[in-house]
Write an enzyme that holds these catalytic residues in place. Structure first.
Site, mmCIF file in Angstrom:
data_model
loop_
_atom_site.group_PDB
_atom_site.id
_atom_site.type_symbol
_atom_site.label_atom_id
_atom_site.label_comp_id
_atom_site.label_asym_id
_atom_site.label_seq_id
_atom_site.Cartn_x
_atom_site.Cartn_y
_atom_site.Cartn_z
ATOM 1 N N SER A 303 -2.930 2.028 -7.729
ATOM 2 C CA SER A 303 -2.606 2.685 -7.207
ATOM 3 C C SER A 303 -0.648 2.863 -7.967
ATOM 4 C CB SER A 303 -1.630 1.410 -6.098
ATOM 5 O OG SER A 303 -0.684 0.426 -7.174
ATOM 6 N N LYS A 304 0.057 3.734 -7.181
ATOM 7 C CA LYS A 304 0.790 3.942 -7.426
ATOM 8 C C LYS A 304 2.071 2.463 -9.110
ATOM 9 C CE LYS A 304 5.697 4.771 -6.713
ATOM 10 N NZ LYS A 304 6.508 4.425 -8.103
ATOM 11 N N ARG A 305 2.210 1.779 -8.398
ATOM 12 C CA ARG A 305 2.559 0.905 -8.481
ATOM 13 C C ARG A 305 1.824 0.546 -10.137
ATOM 14 N NH1 ARG A 305 2.433 -3.682 -4.681
ATOM 15 N NH2 ARG A 305 2.728 -1.765 -3.364
ATOM 16 N N GLY A 307 0.331 1.943 -12.478
ATOM 17 C CA GLY A 307 0.623 3.115 -12.799
ATOM 18 C C GLY A 307 2.064 2.857 -13.595
ATOM 19 N N ASP A 308 3.432 2.198 -12.451
ATOM 20 C CA ASP A 308 4.669 1.872 -12.520
ATOM 21 C C ASP A 308 4.587 0.727 -13.987
ATOM 22 O OD1 ASP A 308 5.393 4.145 -11.720
ATOM 23 O OD2 ASP A 308 6.682 2.439 -9.644
#
Ligand code: GLU
Length: 547
Positions: A303-305, A307-308
């Site tokens: 998920s994008k999270r 990546g963060d």
């Protein structure tokens, strides 16, 4: 006379006509076999994103597989914007998607931007079409009007909630207790509709039926119809849901193959029934549900999270959320080449059965095949993604990417005036760059003097002799006529020999003076490229700083 009658009558008898008919049928079937290839429908595939935010790399991989399949079969690749969910719509997301596809070199043949024979390609602009089909399903008894208010839906969930069933569904077991055209009489339904009572149209899922289809990647897939709820097909605002719209549009746009993420597999039985109920089963596209892209540890969907949290991009390009103003970095801005990005994505879930890892887009078009797409998810590995980029920087001619580097330099305050020097510098340092953004660190000192130099790296071994060496070197360089790396090196060696200092002792201070730090290509190449005045200036400045 008699003879003629006989002839006419005998021609029309079924016994005479039947063999002719039989022969024609055989000819037709033979022709069908011979021309099977040419009689097949033209391949038409689509990428159908909802414009709700940044484009996840999984989405780009779906685009890529669609694109490769279309190109391989000389077919059409369509971009259709699925924007029927007004609550999730995000301003700018559609333009962003188009831009991502352009950057990746995966542009569609038909889209809202490119137009095409099946326009419009935005579902919100096709709104009127969907109700007709939803109504048809109601008439056929495959769908029904549901008038339940949000409070009534909540009450139903409260009533049927148990430990085993924490979120009761609107389905075959609960629908008989709700307010719909299944439970109300016809007059009541007409009255409610006539008064404009808010309502939705739901599919009536059959009970306990086995629904199967053949997925191009997974083979035969079966579901029990009772496991799916009675999905809403048409919403209160008259907009279709994804389920109805995707079927109607895939049919209307003559889509032959549909590639989409594995997360859509649970929706397949509902879609299958819609194709069947609308009488279009023969035209249903072949589905391919693509494996998920997993977190680096393999536990769940990336998920994008993630990546963060782990410090790598997940979106193709920078995405700025218009609501929250939050900026998420993308592969493009971090310095990835589109060639590397699509290569990395292609092999994340597919290989051609060989050890080969680097593929150009044309090679992928030639080699891609669905039977080599993996069924299981693929773990994302950022280090590997960077490896692809490094390989592609080395592989591609610099004119393919130098514009991006130039823009980066310009944004950081360095304008390139000497084209020849710029090309030489890029050639000299490209092996040291993993990302296009690395060029700034590896090459900006060729165009501007380092702001600070790492004095500490040379200070401990610094002495009067070395200072004198650089002083003499600067003097000698001033009168050096032919400014080449070889000549500078020769002068450097001679002076070192005169002073009785080892070359190895002097190269590091020289590097620190020219570059600012302990990196970069051969010092003599650097000096040759930055020029006489600049080299002498940096030696003088270095002497002041170190001494
Ligand atoms: N609109 C869906 C999405 O956002 C498309 C799924 C499909 O391709 O059927 O991913």
């Amino acid at each position: 006379m008699e003879d003629r009658n006989f002839t006419r009558n005998s021609l029309l008898t079924p016994q005479n006509v039947y063999p002719i008919f039989q022969k024609l049928r055989i000819y037709y079937n033979v022709c069908k076999v011979i021309f099977a290839g040419t009689m097949e429908k033209k391949v038409r595939v689509r990428f159908a994103p909802s414009p709700t935010g940044g484009l996840h790399l999984g989405g780009v991989r779906t685009v890529l597989y669609n694109y490769l399949f279309a190109r391989q079969h000389k077919g059409d690749f369509i971009l259709r914007i699925e924007d029927t969910d007004q609550n999730r719509y995000v301003e700018g997301a559609e333009e962003y998607i188009q831009e991502c596809l352009k950057w990746c070199g995966l542009e569609p043949d038909e889209s809202p931007l490119h137009g095409g024979p099946y326009a419009p390609y935005r579902q919100s602009e096709r709104k009127e079409m969907y109700r007709e089909y939803a109504e048809q399903l109601v008439k056929q008894g495959n769908a029904y009007y549901a008038f339940d208010t949000p409070e009534e839906l909540e009450a139903m969930r409260d009533k049927f909630r148990t430990e085993e069933n924490p979120s009761p569904q609107y389905n075959h077991s609960t629908r008989e207790k709700m307010r719909s055209s299944l439970t109300l009489n016809d007059d009541e339904v007409s009255r409610l509709l006539g008064e404009g009572t808010p309502h939705v149209i739901r599919i009536k899922m059959p009970e306990n039926e086995t629904l199967s289809f053949t997925d191009m990647i997974r083979g035969e897939v079966s579901f029990n119809s009772s496991l799916s709820d009675d999905k809403v097909l048409l919403k209160g605002d008259g907009m279709p849901t994804y389920h109805l719209a995707v079927v109607v549009d895939d049919y209307a746009m003559k889509i032959t193959h549909a590639f989409r993420g594995e997360e859509w597999l649970p929706s397949a039985p509902v879609h299958l029934l819609l194709w069947k109920y609308l009488g279009w089963l023969e035209d249903m596209p072949q589905w391919a549900h693509l494996p998920l892209i997993l977190k680096p540890d393999g536990h769940g969907k990336l998920s994008k999270r993630d990546g963060d949290r782990l410090g790598f991009p997940v979106f193709a390009m920078n995405w700025k959320d218009s609501k929250t103003a939050e900026l998420t970095q993308g592969f493009r801005e971090l310095g990835f080449l589109p060639e590397a990005f699509i290569n990395m994505l292609a092999v994340l879930g597919w290989n051609d059965g060989t050890e080969q890892e680097l593929y150009s887009r044309d090679e992928l078009i030639e080699r891609f095949s669905l039977d080599h797409v993996h069924k299981g998810g693929a773990k994302f590995n950022y280090e590997k993604a960077k490896w692809f980029n490094h390989e592609w920087i080395k592989k591609l001619p610099a004119d393919k990417w130098q514009m991006t580097v130039r823009k980066d330099f310009e944004q950081k305050g360095v304008t390139i005036e000497d084209e020849e020097k710029f090309s030489k510098v890029l050639e000299l340092v490209k092996d040291r760059c993993t990302l296009l953004t690395d060029f700034w660190e590896q090459a900006s000192f060729f165009f501007k003097s380092p702001e600070t130099i790492e004095v500490a790296a040379v200070k401990p071994k610094w002495n009067e002799d070395k200072a004198m060496f650089f002083d003499i070197l600067a003097e000698k360089l001033t009168v050096q006529e032919e400014w080449t790396a070889a000549n500078i090196e020769l002068l450097f060696k001679e002076t070192a020999a005169e002073k009785g200092i080892k070359m190895g002792e002097l190269q590091l201070p020289f590097r620190i003076m020219l570059v600012g730090g302990k990196f970069g290509p051969t010092v003599f190449d650097i000096a040759a490229l930055i020029g006489k005045t600049e080299t002498i200036g940096r030696i003088r400045k270095g002497l002041t700083n170190i001494g």
